[in-house]
Design a protein around this motif. Sequence first.
Motif, PDB file in Angstrom:
ATOM      1  N   ASP A 213       0.824  -1.114  -0.007  1.00  0.00           N
ATOM      2  CA  ASP A 213       0.041   0.192   0.014  1.00  0.00           C
ATOM      3  C   ASP A 213       0.796   1.221  -0.247  1.00  0.00           C
ATOM      4  N   ALA A 214       1.982   1.217   0.777  1.00  0.00           N
ATOM      5  CA  ALA A 214       2.856   2.458   0.852  1.00  0.00           C
ATOM      6  C   ALA A 214       3.698   2.574  -0.282  1.00  0.00           C
ATOM      7  N   LEU A 215       4.063   1.557  -1.142  1.00  0.00           N
ATOM      8  CA  LEU A 215       4.866   1.836  -2.234  1.00  0.00           C
ATOM      9  C   LEU A 215       3.677   2.538  -3.520  1.00  0.00           C
ATOM     10  N   HIS A 216       2.504   2.168  -3.438  1.00  0.00           N
ATOM     11  CA  HIS A 216       1.722   2.770  -4.388  1.00  0.00           C
ATOM     12  C   HIS A 216       1.319   4.240  -3.986  1.00  0.00           C
ATOM     13  N   ARG A 217       1.383   4.488  -2.645  1.00  0.00           N
ATOM     14  CA  ARG A 217       0.828   5.757  -2.146  1.00  0.00           C
ATOM     15  C   ARG A 217       1.560   6.712  -1.905  1.00  0.00           C
ATOM     16  N   ASP A 218       3.011   6.264  -1.395  1.00  0.00           N
ATOM     17  CA  ASP A 218       3.709   7.480  -0.980  1.00  0.00           C
ATOM     18  C   ASP A 218       5.036   7.258  -1.708  1.00  0.00           C
ATOM     19  N   PRO A 219       6.110   8.590  -1.864  1.00  0.00           N
ATOM     20  CA  PRO A 219       7.512   8.189  -2.358  1.00  0.00           C
ATOM     21  C   PRO A 219       8.388   7.902  -1.425  1.00  0.00           C
ATOM     22  N   GLY A 220       9.488   7.544  -1.832  1.00  0.00           N
ATOM     23  CA  GLY A 220      10.646   7.123  -0.961  1.00  0.00           C
ATOM     24  C   GLY A 220      10.898   5.644  -0.659  1.00  0.00           C
ATOM     25  N   ASP A 221      12.134   5.349  -0.167  1.00  0.00           N
ATOM     26  CA  ASP A 221      12.203   4.087   0.192  1.00  0.00           C
ATOM     27  C   ASP A 221      11.681   3.877   1.772  1.00  0.00           C
ATOM     28  N   VAL A 222      11.547   2.469   1.830  1.00  0.00           N
ATOM     29  CA  VAL A 222      10.447   2.035   2.843  1.00  0.00           C
ATOM     30  C   VAL A 222      11.460   1.190   4.148  1.00  0.00           C
ATOM     31  N   LEU A 223      11.316   1.617   5.198  1.00  0.00           N
ATOM     32  CA  LEU A 223      11.828   0.903   6.518  1.00  0.00           C
ATOM     33  C   LEU A 223      11.048   0.184   7.054  1.00  0.00           C
ATOM     34  N   VAL A 224      10.922  -0.939   7.395  1.00  0.00           N
ATOM     35  CA  VAL A 224       9.847  -1.956   8.135  1.00  0.00           C
ATOM     36  C   VAL A 224      10.370  -2.391   9.333  1.00  0.00           C
ATOM     37  N   PHE A 225      10.028  -2.088  10.386  1.00  0.00           N
ATOM     38  CA  PHE A 225      10.506  -2.537  11.894  1.00  0.00           C
ATOM     39  C   PHE A 225       9.831  -3.938  12.357  1.00  0.00           C
ATOM     40  N   LEU A 226      10.403  -5.099  12.421  1.00  0.00           N
ATOM     41  CA  LEU A 226       9.912  -6.574  12.723  1.00  0.00           C
ATOM     42  C   LEU A 226      10.386  -6.707  13.983  1.00  0.00           C
ATOM     43  N   PRO A 227       9.903  -7.795  14.698  1.00  0.00           N
ATOM     44  CA  PRO A 227      10.511  -8.400  15.900  1.00  0.00           C
ATOM     45  C   PRO A 227      11.834  -9.129  15.654  1.00  0.00           C
ATOM     46  N   GLY A 228      11.958  -9.977  14.775  1.00  0.00           N
ATOM     47  CA  GLY A 228      13.164 -10.972  14.540  1.00  0.00           C
ATOM     48  C   GLY A 228      13.197 -11.419  12.949  1.00  0.00           C
TER      49      GLY A 228
END
Length: 837
Positions: A213-228
């Motif tokens: 959803d973010a790639l289609h909606r917002d500009p820039g690279d994406v950083l995703v925080f996950l537990p492990g």
Amino acid sequence: MALASITDGWCRVPVAELDTALSSHTSAVLMAPPGAGKSTGVPLALLDAAWLGGRKILMLQPRRIAARAVASRMASLLGEQAGETVGYRTRMDSRVGPQTRIEVLTEGILTRQLQHDPALQGVGLVIFDEFHERSLQADLGLALTLDAQRNLVPELRVLVMSATLEGERVAALLGDDAAVIHTQLPGHPVETRFAARRDERALPMRAAGAVIDALHRDPGDVLVFLPGAGDIRRTQAHLQQADMPGDVEVLGLYGELSREAQDQALAPAPAGRRKVVLATNIAETSLTIEGVRIVIDSGLARVSRFDAASGMSRLVTTRISQASAEQRRGRAGRLAPGVCIRLWTLAEQRQMASHAPAEILEADLAPLALELACWGTASGDTLSWLDAPPAASLAQAQGLLQRLGALDAAARVTPHGRAMAALGTHPRLAHMLLTAQASGEAATACALAALLGERDPLRGDAARDADVRSRLVLLAARALPAGQARDLQAIRRTMALFARRLKMRLDATRINPDAAGALLASAYPDRIAGARSGSQGRYLLSNGRGAFLDGAQLLAREPWLVAAHLDAGEREAKIHLAAALTREALEETFQARIASTERVSWDTRSEAVVAVRETRFEVLVLDTRRLDPPPPEASVAAMLEGVRALGLQALPWTPALRQWQARIELLRRHLPDAEPPWPDVSDAALLETLDGWLGRWLAGCTRRAHLARLDLAAILGTLLDWSAQQRLERLAPTHVTVPSGSNIALDYTSGETPILAVRLQEVFGMTESPRVVDARVAVLMQLLSPARRPVQLTQDLASFWDNTYHQVRKELKGRYPKHYWPENPREATATRRVRPS
């Protein structure tokens, strides 16, 4: 070199104000938002400060990847390579040279330097970056640095930096001289979006959906925080199957990745492409990931919880604090306006803790306890702490160190303990390394210590193979298997590091997998495991906890193991890595702590006394031999325990004895002030005082069936002397003689009042109910028909004659016409027959 000018334009910290503060104060706290340039700007800006006098700056970072990245960034700003003016030191990698003025260290390195040189010769400033993470090593490093500053080097400066820190509290810890600089910067705006509702889907699926959803909606690279790492791999798999734009590259970022893979995640995306970085909280602080304008936050982190009682840790996934969430949000606005997408609701946000608990409150304190002992303050009470080490956890850690020979009985460090501390690894592994060096198995110990500190080369097969020896076989091979080559090379580098610290030459061909069990036992004496009978793969640990091997494994056939890596779990610990241990090796290694004792106890299954001689190591039974006959005194004690377990009904009670018991209880209720007092012979009291009245009669009894031989009347009779027995017969007689001449037993067991069950015809001529306890208690008369069926209950016979008898007479006369039913019962003749003779 005008280093301060280098930071112009991107370092938004007031370095001039900070320089002035440190020129007149020995300590300072700097609070500035993420992206302000603290980590890279402040050290460079202060390097020319007059108060520094050309001395070095040490800056602590919580992670190796951050230390390397920050040092490399500062070096590039100077047009240099790391190792020139700016360098770094981590446990496995160093880039420093003779001209290095700024050293970026991982936190444990500072502790090692302080133990070696408490005055920190040539150092003018120590910076604690990202201190809000409150790691154990950061708290310890600050405590030792402040102690050195106050007692050895008062001119040393200390600077604590963070974006989300309790600044005033830290300043109070640093002392009255501490300056506080709190900078609020406009920064780049970051839009924060919360989930509209709670999403019950699995996290990797939710995270992947948010990325698309973010790639289609917002500009820039994406950083995703996950537990492990597992969540990262599962999210990657979902994204690979999703409909993503073709110019997107998905990368992972976590501690187990190779340096090259980590650097790739940190580097800018190639021209014309976007990247998605799936990271653990390794990316929460210090690191700037080029191009990131979108942060997707799961709100979760994988943390270790230590249990001092069991000496084991457990990995749990937990909700992050609001402070951590703010740090993560800041990653989106470092370079341009950004977006933070939180995978939780606004209502859940309000329930989050403000700050995460300090690691010192929840961690294994064995390393800290050893460092404190080496510093000369076993309890740490002479040091300054934001949160002092919990007493229970510290005591548990000191107990372990004493078992390992690192501390003496007074918790003072021993020469062996100092040698352990010099190896720079967990005390358990340090003890194993030194022990192995003396026994000629140092190569194997170096391999084991490296294996337990690095990524498991067989992690994908760990559920099927928890045997440490499988890994040692791989390490000993001359040619490394292609699939595990990178992991095994990292382990070999760590092996070489331990070998250098032991001042020995490492020869991997001398690794002896069969020695693994004995070596690990020296490190983990509390995790030696004995197989539980009748349940393959389930074990009892020497610390008393249960443990199990997951799945069908050859290792599960071993009667003895040492668990090197396990997860404490709720009920039983799951064993991830272990080695088989021979009985001979166990006895040889722990000869002084193996004891033989006689155990005489009551066995509930056989309902008998069991007497055995047990040879034990801690709670583990090595050998059992039956004792026949059992020791008399211990046998009596076990038999008493058996009676308690079975209950008093196991004794040979008779109805007469229960009446005796009830008669005494009646007297206790109605004569509470009697002298001497009546004994308490209730079941509860008799059970509580078994030793006193029953114990001496149990000689020779070893099983339940033997209780039937006891003369319980004689045994209980000893509770009353001759005088009391006479008083009992007088005050609570067993029988009452009625006008018919019958001697009828009283029932004392049916309630609060004794009952006399008697046929109505036998009490003609009796004018009052009989009484006991010196006439204090009226007997409850149960008047019976000629067929011995109840017709009336009364404690007032006179009233019965006056008010009820005539109605009862009418009913009985109709039912029993041949029997004698006089009109005046008071003057009639009592009879046991149909009519008086």
